[in-house]
Motif scaffolding. Structure first.
Motif, PDB file in Angstrom:
ATOM      1  N   THR A   1       2.384 -10.053  -8.076  1.00 46.94           N
ATOM      2  CA  THR A   1       2.808  -8.834  -8.776  1.00 46.94           C
ATOM      3  C   THR A   1       3.354  -7.769  -7.820  1.00 46.94           C
ATOM      4  O   THR A   1       3.833  -6.731  -8.263  1.00 46.94           O
ATOM      5  CB  THR A   1       1.670  -8.231  -9.626  1.00 46.94           C
ATOM      6  N   CYS A   2       3.316  -8.017  -6.525  1.00 49.17           N
ATOM      7  CA  CYS A   2       3.905  -7.106  -5.545  1.00 49.17           C
ATOM      8  C   CYS A   2       5.178  -7.709  -4.939  1.00 49.17           C
ATOM      9  O   CYS A   2       5.636  -7.295  -3.888  1.00 49.17           O
ATOM     10  CB  CYS A   2       2.897  -6.754  -4.450  1.00 49.17           C
TER      11      CYS A   2
ATOM     12  N   LEU B   1       6.207 -11.116  -0.500  1.00 46.51           N
ATOM     13  CA  LEU B   1       5.155 -10.357  -1.151  1.00 46.51           C
ATOM     14  C   LEU B   1       4.912  -9.118  -0.301  1.00 46.51           C
ATOM     15  O   LEU B   1       4.638  -9.223   0.905  1.00 46.51           O
ATOM     16  CB  LEU B   1       3.872 -11.179  -1.278  1.00 46.51           C
ATOM     17  N   SER B   2       5.021  -7.941  -0.914  1.00 49.91           N
ATOM     18  CA  SER B   2       4.904  -6.709  -0.135  1.00 49.91           C
ATOM     19  C   SER B   2       3.525  -6.534   0.474  1.00 49.91           C
ATOM     20  O   SER B   2       3.372  -5.840   1.477  1.00 49.91           O
ATOM     21  CB  SER B   2       5.287  -5.499  -0.984  1.00 49.91           C
ATOM     22  N   CYS B   3       2.516  -7.196  -0.079  1.00 51.76           N
ATOM     23  CA  CYS B   3       1.171  -7.108   0.488  1.00 51.76           C
ATOM     24  C   CYS B   3       1.082  -7.814   1.840  1.00 51.76           C
ATOM     25  O   CYS B   3       0.163  -7.556   2.617  1.00 51.76           O
ATOM     26  CB  CYS B   3       0.129  -7.673  -0.475  1.00 51.76           C
ATOM     27  N   GLN B   4       2.013  -8.684   2.124  1.00 58.68           N
ATOM     28  CA  GLN B   4       1.989  -9.452   3.369  1.00 58.68           C
ATOM     29  C   GLN B   4       2.914  -8.884   4.438  1.00 58.68           C
ATOM     30  O   GLN B   4       2.987  -9.414   5.543  1.00 58.68           O
ATOM     31  CB  GLN B   4       2.360 -10.913   3.085  1.00 58.68           C
TER      32      GLN B   4
ATOM     33  N   GLU C   1       0.829  -1.208   0.000  1.00 57.76           N
ATOM     34  CA  GLU C   1       0.000   0.000   0.000  1.00 57.76           C
ATOM     35  C   GLU C   1       0.865   1.260   0.000  1.00 57.76           C
ATOM     36  O   GLU C   1       0.561   2.232  -0.694  1.00 57.76           O
ATOM     37  CB  GLU C   1      -0.934  -0.010   1.206  1.00 57.76           C
ATOM     38  N   VAL C   2       1.942   1.238   0.755  1.00 56.61           N
ATOM     39  CA  VAL C   2       2.865   2.377   0.792  1.00 56.61           C
ATOM     40  C   VAL C   2       3.524   2.574  -0.568  1.00 56.61           C
ATOM     41  O   VAL C   2       3.629   3.698  -1.067  1.00 56.61           O
ATOM     42  CB  VAL C   2       3.925   2.192   1.904  1.00 56.61           C
ATOM     43  N   LEU C   3       3.945   1.478  -1.184  1.00 60.03           N
ATOM     44  CA  LEU C   3       4.608   1.566  -2.489  1.00 60.03           C
ATOM     45  C   LEU C   3       3.646   2.090  -3.558  1.00 60.03           C
ATOM     46  O   LEU C   3       4.011   2.947  -4.362  1.00 60.03           O
ATOM     47  CB  LEU C   3       5.178   0.207  -2.893  1.00 60.03           C
ATOM     48  N   LYS C   4       2.431   1.591  -3.564  1.00 61.41           N
ATOM     49  CA  LYS C   4       1.438   2.075  -4.534  1.00 61.41           C
ATOM     50  C   LYS C   4       1.153   3.557  -4.328  1.00 61.41           C
ATOM     51  O   LYS C   4       1.113   4.326  -5.285  1.00 61.41           O
ATOM     52  CB  LYS C   4       0.148   1.259  -4.444  1.00 61.41           C
ATOM     53  N   ALA C   5       0.978   3.964  -3.084  1.00 61.06           N
ATOM     54  CA  ALA C   5       0.699   5.373  -2.785  1.00 61.06           C
ATOM     55  C   ALA C   5       1.879   6.264  -3.156  1.00 61.06           C
ATOM     56  O   ALA C   5       1.694   7.430  -3.518  1.00 61.06           O
ATOM     57  CB  ALA C   5       0.361   5.536  -1.307  1.00 61.06           C
TER      58      ALA C   5
END
Length: 112
Positions: free
Chosen positions: A56-57, A91-94, A35-39
């Motif tokens: 994909t993350c 995975l960055s989402c985790q 979430e931080v990377l996307k933002a």
């Protein structure tokens, strides 16, 4: 010398072209690294929305890997299916910001 407020952590992000940037993040927000990377405008697709299904993350952890809690079963299964997965892959989402330490370095690998 740049002073970072005590309520912030600084991490490093290495992009596919080798460029490294530092990111300052408030310690007390309840977000995932994805979430931080996307933002922050980083090139992360996160197609499954953080469910640990798509990969994909995908990031490599080059500094601080041993300080992370172990990956769960779903994350390990997804990582196992990625052609560029390595021992330091996550995975960055985790990855919750609460478990990320200052100075950790992550390499974006999601679309390699």
């Amino acid at each position: 010398m740049v002073l970072i407020p005590f309520n912030m952590i600084t991490i490093n992000i290495q992009e596919a072209d080798g460029r490294i940037s530092s990111v300052n993040i408030p310690k007390d927000i309840s977000l995932s690294l994805m979430e931080v990377l996307k933002a922050g405008g980083y090139d992360i697709q996160a197609s499954c929305g953080g469910m640990a299904l798509c990969g994909t993350c995908h990031v490599g952890v080059t500094e601080g890997f041993d300080h992370l809690i172990p990956a769960g079963e779903q994350e390990l299964e997804t990582l196992d299916g990625l052609p560029n997965s390595e021992e330091n892959s996550r995975l960055s989402c985790q990855l919750r910001l609460s478990q990320i330490l200052p100075g950790m370095t992550f390499i974006l690998k999601g679309d390699q």
